[in-house]
Design an enzyme around this catalytic site. Structure first.
Site, PDB file in Angstrom:
ATOM      1  CE  LYS A 105      -5.320  -0.761  -1.809  1.00 48.92           C
ATOM      2  NZ  LYS A 105      -4.720  -0.219  -0.592  1.00 48.92           N
ATOM      3  CG  ASP A 162      -1.658   1.179   1.482  1.00 51.41           C
ATOM      4  OD1 ASP A 162      -2.281   1.612   0.513  1.00 51.41           O
ATOM      5  OD2 ASP A 162      -1.679   1.713   2.595  1.00 51.41           O
ATOM      6  CE  LYS A 163       0.148   7.484  -2.373  1.00 52.85           C
ATOM      7  NZ  LYS A 163       0.350   8.618  -1.470  1.00 52.85           N
TER       8      LYS A 163
END
EC number: 7.6.2.1
Length: 902
Positions: free
Chosen positions: A620, A246-247
C-alpha cells in the site's frame, strides 16, 4: 501460577495465556487451546485487512498434555527462522527432548499467532518467538517521515526569489554610484537598508495561521471528534488529487448482512422475510397433523404448498451446507454444559472462517430453522416447533480458491435420505446445475447492486449411488500419482445435473453516508483508489455497492500474471478499454511494477477508479509512493487498521479513522476522524479555506515588506544614491508589528463562500488543484502593486512636502499605514467582526503612538489641515485605481465562487 504482565515486559521464551477477544501481544507459537476440537480461530483484519477468520492448530505434543501446568515440566525447544517481513509464511521446528525417543514436529504458519491479531475462540497458551521490532506487524510498517507541505515549499521558493532581488537592487545602487570610494562597504549598507524585502514575519504569520486552522477544524460541530495531530499541513487538504482508502472498517463496517433470497420466480428482500418465515412454519406444522386427502383440493392451496416446499428446501440447504460451528458459552445464568444440553439461544455463538457463512446461518435462524449443534460427523437443526432434526455428515468438500465452491453430503436420520448439497460462485455453478434461463441474468442484477452472490443446489442420491461414489473416492485418495486431480475427477462425477434451489445475496454493511461522500470527492476531481487486503470478489462487490464504480462503467479485472510476457499481454488488453475501472490483485501488481512500472502507472492514473485487492501493508505504501513520484500530485490516504499505518505515513496527507479494533491508524495519522463521511467536509470546507487563506496571507505579508523597501529605494535614488535610512528604528519595527499585524493576520478568518455552498458544489475544489491562489503570476501582480504603491506614496510626499525633511517622514509614513489598512479591506471577501476590530485597533494604536514619536514626527505639523489633505490625496491615488480594477474584474470575469454567492 499465572502472573499478569505488561505487554512491554514480555520476553522471548515466555509462556503466555491469551483469553478470547484479546489481542495477541507478541508473535507466538500456539501450544495449547481450551477448545474441545483442538484448534482456534483468529481474527487477522488488523494485520492483513482480511475479513475471514483463520484456523490455527496447536503443536500436537503439547496439546496432548493433561493440563497447561505440565508445559513447565517438559524439556523442549523451538527452532525458528530469523525475523522477516512475510506475514503469510513461517518455517520452524519443535523438539521435545525428554521423551524417548525425542519428538520432532514441523511448525508452519498454521501453528503461529502473530501480534495484532485477536483470538476469536477459546483460551490459548503460546510461547513467545519475536518481540518489539522483530514482530511481523512492526516489520511491515515503515518509519514515519516528517511531512512538509507543498504550500510551504512554494513560499520558500518565493522567498529565494526575493533574496535574489535584494542582492540585485543593492548592486544596482552601488553601480549607479560608479563604484566610488569604498564601494564594498556601501553594498553591505544597502543590503541592510533593503533587508525588509525579505519577509521575516511571513513564517511566523503562516505558522500562527496553521494553529488557527487546526483550532477551527477541532471546533467544527459538523465533524465532532476530529483531531489535528500534525498542524503543519492543513493547506495540503485543499489540493488533494488522489485519495487512497482502505476497505475493511473504513468504507465497510465489516458486518455481513443477508439481503436477498431468489428462487427464480420469486425473490425475497429484507422487507419480505416474514413471508419466508410463514412458509417454513406452515411446512412444519402441517407435517404433524396431515388431514386425510380431501378430493377437492383447490388450486390455490396446491400452489401455496409447492411454494412452501421450495422455500423450505432452499432454507434447509443453506442451513446445512456450510462450515459453521455453534459454540455455547456460559452467560452467568446458565453454565456451559447446561447450555449445550438445552441448546440455550442466549449462549450460542457461531464460529466460521468466513463472515458470509455466519450471516447465512444467522438468517436461517431468523426464519425459523436454527443450527444448534455440529461436530465432525453430525449436524443438528431445530425446527420452529422445537423438534431437533439430526443429520449425519458423510463427506465434506471444503471451499478452495481454485474450485470456488463447497459441497457436503448428509443423511437425514429420520428418513434415511442422502442428499448432496452444494454452494458456490455463479461462474462455476452455472455449468453444474440443470439448464435454466434466469440464473445468469439474476446473478448479474444482484452483482450490480454490490451483493455477494452464492448459488445453492442439491442432488438426491440413492444408497447405491452413494456407496459407489464412496468406493471410488477412497480409491482416489489412496493413489500416489496425481492424487488431487483424481480426487477432483471423482467429485466432478457427482457434480452434474444438480437441481438449482436458490441464489443468496449477502452484503457487507457500508459505513454511514459512504456513497454521498465518494460522490462529492469524485465531483471535486479527486480520483479514489481502494487498496485492501481482502479477496477480489469482496473488494469488487464493495466497490459497486459504495458506487466507487458507477453503474455505467465497465470493470476490467486484471488476470493473475506471474511473468513478464503475461503482464505485457494483459496490459495491452487493458489499454484498449476506455473509461473503465481497474481491479487488480497484489501479486499481479507486483509483477507489473517490476517490469512495466511506467506504463502501468500511466494507464492506472487515467482510470476513474482503481481497486487493488490482497495488498500487503508495505505494498500500500509503495503504491502511494509511486503515485507521488509519477504524477507529482498530492495524495491522501485513509484507513482505520494497523495494516494501513505505513500507507498513512507515506501519503502527503494521512487521515486515520477511529476503528472498532483500535486507534493505531488514528494515532499515526496527521488528521484523525471518527467516521469516513467527515472526510468530505474536512477537504471541501477546511482544506479549501486553509489553502486560500494562507495564500492571501503570504502574498499580503510579502506586499507589506516590498512597499516599504520600494519607498526606501525611491528615497535613496532621489538623494544621489545615499545609503541613508528613510525611517528610523521604532517606525520600521512598529510598521510590521503593532500598526499592521492585526488586520493582516485577520485574513485567516476570511472565506469566499459559506461552508454549505462549498459542500454543495464540490466543483469549487477542482479550481484549487491547478494551484492558482498562489502562483508566480499572482506573486508578480502583488510585486507590481507594491512597487506602484511604494513609489506613488514616496514621490507624492516629495512633491507635496514643504520646508522640513521631518514632514516627508510624517506624510509618507501615515499614507503608508492607511494604504496598508485599506488594502486589507480590499482583499477581504467576507467580513468578520474581528476584522473590523483589528482595523480600528491598528488605526487607534497609530494615532495614540504619534504622541511618543515626536523625535521622528512633528506633532504640531500633524494637527494642521495641509497635512490631512496631502495624506488623503496620496492615499487615494495609491489605492483608488486598485479598487476600480478589482470592481471591473468582478464585473467582467468573475471567479466561479462569486457566481454561486450572488
Amino acid at each position: 501460577g499465572t502472573v499478569k504482565v505488561k505487554s512491554s515486559n514480555i520476553q522471548v521464551g515466555d509462556l503466555i495465556i491469551v483469553e478470547k477477544n484479546q489481542r495477541v501481544p507478541a508473535d507466538m507459537i500456539f501450544l495449547r487451546t481450551s477448545e474441545k476440537n483442538g484448534s482456534c480461530f483468529l481474527r487477522t483484519d488488523q494485520l492483513d485487512g482480511e475479513t475471514d477468520w483463520k484456523l490455527r492448530l496447536p503443536v500436537t505434543c503439547t496439546q496432548r498434555l493433561p493440563t497447561a501446568s505440565d508445559l513447565l515440566q517438559i524439556r523442549s525447544y523451538v527452532y525458528a527462522e530469523e525475523p522477516n517481513i512475510d506475514i503469510h509464511n513461517f518455517v520452524g521446528t519443535f523438539t521435545r527432548e525428554d521423551s524417548d525417543p525425542p519428538v520432532n514436529e514441523s511448525l508452519s504458519i498454521e501453528n503461529t499467532l502473530w501480534a495484532s491479531t485477536v483470538i476469536a475462540s477459546g483460551t490459548v497458551v503460546g510461547v513467545v518467538l519475536y518481540t518489539g521490532r522483530e514482530l511481523r506487524s512492526v516489520m511491515n510498517t515503515s518509519n514515519p517521515r516528517s511531512k512538509i507541505g507543498l504550500f510551504d515549499l512554494e513560499v520558500n521558493c518565493l522567498t529565494k526569489i526575493l533574496f535574489g532581488a535584494l542582492v540585485v537592487v543593492s548592486l544596482v545602487m552601488v553601480a549607479l554610484q560608479h563604484f566610488a570610494g569604498r564601494w564594498y562597504l556601501q553594498i553591505i549598507r544597502f543590503l541592510l537598508l533593503f533587508s525588509n524585502i525579505i519577509p521575516i514575519s511571513l513564517r511566523v504569520n503562516l505558522d500562527m495561521g496553521k494553529i488557527v486552522y487546526s483550532w477551527v477544524i477541532r471546533r467544527d460541530s459538523k465533524i465532532p471528534g476530529t483531531v489535528v495531530r500534525s498542524s503543519t499541513i492543513p493547506e495540503q487538504l485543499g489540493r488533494i488529487s488522489y485519495l487512497l482508502t482502505d476497505k475493511t472498517g473504513t468504507l465497510t463496517q465489516n458486518e455481513m448482512v443477508f439481503k436477498r433470497l431468489h428462487l427464480g420466480t420469486v425473490a425475497y428482500g429484507l422487507d419480505s422475510m416474514d413471508e419466508v418465515q410463514s412458509h417454513i412454519f406452515s411446512i412444519y406444522t402441517q407435517q404433524s397433523q396431515d388431514p386425510p386427502a380431501v378430493k377437492g383440493l383447490t388450486l390455490a392451496t396446491k400452489v401455496r404448498k409447492t411454494m412452501s416446499s421450495r422455500v423450505h428446501e432452499a432454507v434447509k440447504a443453506i442451513a446445512l451446507c456450510h462450515n459453521v460451528t455453534p459454540v455455547y458459552e456460559s452467560n452467568g445464568v446458565t453454565d456451559q454444559a447446561e447450555a449445550e444440553r438445552h441448546y440455550e439461544d442466549s449462549c450460542r455463538v457461531y464460529q466460521a472462517s468466513s463472515p458470509d457463512e455466519v450471516a447465512l446461518v444467522q438468517w436461517t435462524e431468523s426464519v425459523g430453522l436454527t443450527l444448534v449443534g455440529r461436530d465432525q460427523s453430525s449436524v443438528q437443526l431445530r425446527t420452529p416447533g422445537g423438534h431437533i432434526l439430526n443429520f449425519t455428515i458423510l463427506q465434506i468438500f471444503p471451499f478452495t480458491y481454485e474450485s470456488k465452491r463447497m459441497g457436503i453430503i448428509v443423511r437425514d436420520e429420520s428418513t434415511g435420505e442422502i442428499t448432496f448439497y452444494m454452494k458456490g460462485a455463479d461462474v462455476v455453478m452455472a455449468g453444474i446445475v440443470q439448464y435454466n434461463d434466469w440464473l445468469e441474468e439474476e446473478c448479474g442484477n444482484m452483482a450490480r447492486e454490490g451483493l455477494r452472490v452464492l448459488v445453492v443446489a442439491k442432488k438426491s442420491l440413492t444408497e447405491e449411488q452413494y456407496q459407489d461414489f464412496e468406493a471410488r473416492y477412497v480409491q482416489a485418495k489412496l493413489s500416489v500419482h496425481d492424487r488431487s486431480l483424481k480426487v477432483a475427477t471423482v467429485i466432478e462425477s457427482l457434480e452434474m445435473e444438480m437441481e438449482l434451489l436458490c441464489l443468496t445475496g449477502v452484503e457487507d454493511q457500508l459505513q454511514a453516508d459512504v456513497r454521498p461522500t465518494l460522490e462529492t470527492l469524485r465531483n471535486a476531481g479527486i480520483k479514489v483508489w481502494m487498496l485492501t487486503g481482502d479477496k477480489l470478489e469482496t473488494a469488487t462487490c464493495t466497490a459497486k455497492n459504495a458506487h466507487l464504480v458507477t453503474r455505467t462503467q465497465d470493470i476490467h479485472i486484471f488476470r493473475l500474471v506471474t511473468n513478464r510476457g503475461e503482464a505485457h499481454l494483459e496490459l495491452n488488453a487493458f489499454r484498449r478499454k476506455h473509461d473503465c475501472a481497474l481491479v487488480i490483485s497484489g501479486d499481479s501488481l507486483e509483477v507489473c511494477l517490476k517490469y512495466y512500472e511506467y506504463e502501468f502507472m500511466e494507464l492506472a492514473c487515467q482510470c476513474p477508479a482503481v481497486v487493488c485487492c490482497r495488498c500487503a501493508p508495505t505494498q500500500k505504501a509503495q503504491i502511494v509512493r509511486l503515485l507521488q513520484e509519477r504524477t507529482g500530485k498530492l495524495t491522501c490516504a485513509v484507513g482505520d487498521g494497523g495494516n494501513d499505518v505505513s500507507m498513512i505515513q507515506e501519503a502527503d496527507c494521512g487521515v486515520g479513522v477511529e476503528g472498532k479494533e483500535g486507534k493505531q491508524a488514528s494515532l499515526a495519522a496527521d488528521f484523525s476522524i471518527t467516521q469516513f463521511k467527515h472526510l468530505g467536509r474536512l477537504l471541501m470546507v477546511h482544506g479549501r479555506n486553509s489553502y486560500k487563506r494562507s495564500a492571501a496571507l503570504s502574498q499580503f505579508v510579502i506586499h507589506r515588506s516590498l512597499c516599504i523597501s520600494t519607498m526606501q529605494a525611491v528615497f535613496s535614488s532621489v538623494f544621489y544614491f545615499a545609503s541613508v535610512p528613510l525611517y528610523q528604528g521604532f517606525l520600521i519595527i512598529g510598521y510590521s508589528t503593532i500598526y499592521t499585524m492585526f488586520p493582516v493576520f485577520s485574513l485567516v478568518l476570511d472565506k469566499d463562500v459559506k461552508s454549505e455552498v462549498a459542500m454543495l458544489y464540490p466543483e469549487l475544489y477542482k479550481d484549487l488543484l491547478k494551484g492558482r491562489p498562489l502562483s508566480y503570476k499572482t506573486f508578480l501582480i502583488w510585486v507590481l502593486i507594491s512597487i506602484y504603491q511604494g513609489s506613488i506614496i514616496m514621490y507624492g510626499a516629495l512633491l507635496l512636502f514643504e520646508s522640513e525633511f521631518v514632514h516627508i517622514v510624517a506624510i509618507s509614513f501615515t499614507s503608508l499605514i492607511l494604504t496598508e489598512l485599506l488594502m486589507v479591506a480590499l482583499t477581504i471577501q467576507t467580513w468578520h467582526w474581528l476584522m473590523i476590530v483589528a482595523e480600528l485597533l491598528s488605526l487607534s494604536c497609530y494615532i495614540a503612538s504619534l504622541v511618543f514619536l515626536h523625535e521622528f514626527i512633528d506633532v504640531y505639523f500633524i494637527a494642521t489641515l495641509s497635512f490631512l489633505w496631502k495624506v488623503t490625496v496620496i492615499t487615494l491615488v495609491s489605492c483608488l485605481p486598485l479598487y476600480v480594477l478589482k470592481y471591473l474584474r468582478r464585473r467582467f470575469s468573475p471567479p466561479s465562487y462569486s457566481k454561486l454567492t450572488s
